[in-house]
Design a protein around this motif. Structure first.
Motif, PDB file in Angstrom:
ATOM      1  N   CYS A  40       0.840  -1.213   0.000  1.00 37.47           N
ATOM      2  CA  CYS A  40       0.000   0.000   0.000  1.00 37.47           C
ATOM      3  C   CYS A  40       0.867   1.254   0.000  1.00 37.47           C
ATOM      4  N   GLN A  41       1.946   1.245   0.802  1.00 42.78           N
ATOM      5  CA  GLN A  41       2.845   2.390   0.844  1.00 42.78           C
ATOM      6  C   GLN A  41       3.505   2.608  -0.509  1.00 42.78           C
ATOM      7  N   SER A  96       3.810   5.893  -5.563  1.00 43.55           N
ATOM      8  CA  SER A  96       3.972   5.704  -7.011  1.00 43.55           C
ATOM      9  C   SER A  96       5.213   4.892  -7.364  1.00 43.55           C
ATOM     10  N   GLU A  97       5.636   4.017  -6.463  1.00 42.60           N
ATOM     11  CA  GLU A  97       6.721   3.089  -6.789  1.00 42.60           C
ATOM     12  C   GLU A  97       6.212   1.960  -7.684  1.00 42.60           C
ATOM     13  N   CYS A  98       4.904   1.759  -7.675  1.00 44.65           N
ATOM     14  CA  CYS A  98       4.288   0.783  -8.577  1.00 44.65           C
ATOM     15  C   CYS A  98       2.846   1.212  -8.814  1.00 44.65           C
ATOM     16  N   GLY A 113      -6.508   2.135   5.871  1.00 50.66           N
ATOM     17  CA  GLY A 113      -5.330   2.525   6.640  1.00 50.66           C
ATOM     18  C   GLY A 113      -4.568   1.304   7.095  1.00 50.66           C
ATOM     19  N   SER A 114      -3.313   1.498   7.461  1.00 49.82           N
ATOM     20  CA  SER A 114      -2.497   0.391   7.968  1.00 49.82           C
ATOM     21  C   SER A 114      -1.304   0.951   8.712  1.00 49.82           C
ATOM     22  N   ALA A 115      -0.704   0.104   9.547  1.00 46.57           N
ATOM     23  CA  ALA A 115       0.474   0.526  10.306  1.00 46.57           C
ATOM     24  C   ALA A 115       1.259  -0.706  10.720  1.00 46.57           C
ATOM     25  N   VAL A 116       2.555  -0.492  10.946  1.00 50.22           N
ATOM     26  CA  VAL A 116       3.473  -1.527  11.421  1.00 50.22           C
ATOM     27  C   VAL A 116       4.343  -0.916  12.508  1.00 50.22           C
TER      28      VAL A 116
END
Length: 580
Positions: free
Chosen positions: A218-219, A224-226, A298-301
């Motif tokens: 997702c990041q 825009s890396e992919c 949303g997400s987090a690590v």
């Protein structure tokens, strides 16, 4: 002519104001990009209990199925010496059950232009990732072969499987052993096979690997890396080492079942599987007319850090990762209806996780409780493929409007103060219908490494209505072509059989949609057949004939040159002279 000093000041102020406006607009675009929703447009999986698709996983969950069984007989394990009910006996396991893929050794190597020798040297985890990626892309309506040279990323959660140690491999496989068993090659091989040129990353954070992989994907999409990403994880238990290790730590469930958050929780039950999702920026997915299954809002690590033990879970760290995931999506605790918990069934881990949920989602809850469950109660703990199983489960729950029950959770754990907040276990199925409120689910995964992940899923936006002209195209003419292809004539017959079975269970599908998808959104492999049919009954009859290899009217077959992976080249002979 000298310029008026006041005019110079005014011009400088105007330029400064314009630059501030430009920077503000640029900053707004960056902020919007860093938090834009990500669409899940395709999924594929294989899990214990004969689960070979997301629909199969949902059927298992909806029926309250238990996929745990005996140790496999085909992996060379010395089952007579491995099992011992004495937990102090070295080199043994006091559990003899788990969740296993009994077809983990099967692989269509020819489809991926891989020689039988190289396929034998490949870790089964690599094989499952290849097949799962192909299925996920096709279910997303994307021809896998069309992605060659594209900025498509691969983020694969994968842990060492100890497949085929050098002492057990024949000499002719030595040249393939390095690429066949190295974790980094798991993602790289997938990128190589399909010609993907975005980031290719193998992730090993133990039990949180696949959810961390989804977060990283997702990041990468937001930055825009992919433009498209495959993310998920895989685990195959080639040796019984993890059973032996957890037996010494007294961390295994005696019968191999995870009693997630239940009073009878006595340890975890190991399993295996593969799960992959296809991700795309929501704006791109809608613009491209994709079918959006759900949205990653949303997400987090994060990490436990120097907490109460290297492998022990940490409640405050879990609370922080939940809060950060919500913050990344601009949400609050009350915006989430259900959490698919990590829920391994351990005496230590489950109470810590439940208390973290009570301290976050459970505080001051209005409008109903937070529902809590875990897919591990059905299929066991699939380790690097565990988190993505929870994601697939929640996407299907959004589709069907039901939260399936968690097995073994009739009586909640007495090690948790459930009165401290509004959290309730899914001991029975609960309706989850659409309403004015957007439905959302949290998914947690916590690695024994100390790396935690939390993802917020949201129901997909309503699709755009089909215009009148599009409706005519979708309905199609009286006679429609249905295209199937494969790397061999046997593969074509197998595809025809699969298509027939798929249509039998889905009478609501429009034949025009089916024909269009087969022709435009599936790979065109070398061996091909076209079934011409004017209605469902005629289509089913002719598919059946094709599947059985019987010649029937309305079926045209042939072989195209250069179709499929590794295709495009012919055979050439070079006579260079000089005696070489």
């Amino acid at each position: 002519m000298n310029q008026n000093p006041d005019e110079k000041v005014r011009r400088a102020l105007r330029n400064a104001a314009q630059e501030v406006d430009r920077l503000r607009a640029q900053n707004a675009l960056l902020l919007q990009g860093s938090s834009q929703p990500i669409a899940i447009v395709g999924m594929a999986c294989r899990y214990p209990g004969g689960v070979s698709s997301p629909e199969g996983l949902w059927q298992l969950l909806a029926e309250g199925g238990d996929a745990i069984g005996d140790f496999p007989m085909d992996r060379g394990w010395d089952l007579g010496r491995l099992y011992d009910p004495d937990p102090d006996h070295p080199g043994t396991s006091y559990a003899r059950h788990g969740g296993f893929l009994h077809d983990a050794g099967e692989f269509d190597a020819e489809h991926f232009s891989i020689s039988p020798r190289e396929a034998l040297a490949m870790d089964p985890q690599q094989r499952l990732l290849l097949e799962g990626a192909w299925e996920a892309l096709e279910l997303a309506g994307i021809d896998p072969l069309s992605l060659k040279g594209s900025q498509t990323g691969v983020f694969a959660g994968v842990a060492p499987s100890n497949y085929g140690p050098s002492s057990q491999q024949p000499p002719e496989l030595e040249g393939f052993r390095l690429t066949g068993s190295t974790g980094s090659v798991a993602s790289g091989r997938l990128a190589y096979a399909l010609g993907l040129e975005g980031p290719a990353v193998s992730v090993d954070t133990a039990c949180s690997s696949s959810l961390v992989a989804i977060h990283l994907a997702c990041q990468a999409l937001r930055q825009s890396e992919c433009r498209l990403a495959l993310a998920g994880g895989v685990t195959v238990l080639c040796t019984p080492d993890v059973f032996i290790a957890f037996s010494r730590q007294r961390g295994l469930s005696v019968d191999g079942r995870c009693r997630s958050f239940g009073v009878g929780a006595d340890g975890t039950g190991w399993s295996e599987g593969v799960g992959l999702v296809v991700l795309e920026r929501l704006s791109d997915a809608l613009r491209g007319g994709r079918r959006v299954l759900a949205v990653v809002r949303g997400s987090a690590v994060n990490q436990d850090g120097a907490s109460n033990g290297l492998t022990a879970p940490n409640g405050p760290a879990q609370e922080r990762v939940i809060a950060r995931a919500l913050e990344s999506g601009g949400l609050s605790f009350g915006d989430v209806d259900v959490v698919e918990g990590h829920g391994t069934g351990t005496v230590l881990g489950d109470p810590i996780e439940a208390q973290a949920l009570l301290g976050t989602y459970g505080r001051g809850r209005v409008g109903g409780p937070l529902w809590l469950g875990s897919v591990k109660s059905n299929i066991g703990h699939a380790q690097a493929a565990a988190g993505v199983a929870g994601v697939i489960k929640m996407v299907k729950a959004l589709e069907h409007g039901v939260l399936p029950r968690t097995l073994h959770a009739g009586v909640p754990s007495r090690h948790v103060d459930w009165s401290a907040g509004g959290v309730r276990l899914l001991s029975e199925p609960v309706a989850w219908p659409t309403s004015e409120r957007v439905r959302r689910a949290g998914v947690s995964a916590f690695g024994v490494s100390g790396t935690n992940a939390h993802v917020i899923l949201e129901e997909a936006p309503e699709p755009a209505p089909i215009a009148a002209a599009d409706e005519r195209v979708r309905t199609g003419p009286a006679v429609l072509p249905f295209v199937v292809s494969g790397r061999s004539s046997e593969a074509v017959r197998a595809q025809a059989e699969r298509l027939s079975s798929y249509l039998v269970g889905r009478p609501e599908l429009e034949l025009g949609d089916v024909a269009s998808t087969l022709a435009l959104h599936r790979a065109s492999l070398a061996h091909r057949a076209v079934v011409l049919a004017a209605g469902r009954e005629e289509l089913m009859t002719r598919l059946d004939g094709l599947a059985r290899g019987v010649g029937v009217d309305g079926v045209i077959g042939g072989v195209a040159r250069g179709g499929g992976i590794g295709g495009g080249g012919g055979v050439a002979f070079l006579f260079s002279g000089q005696g070489s």
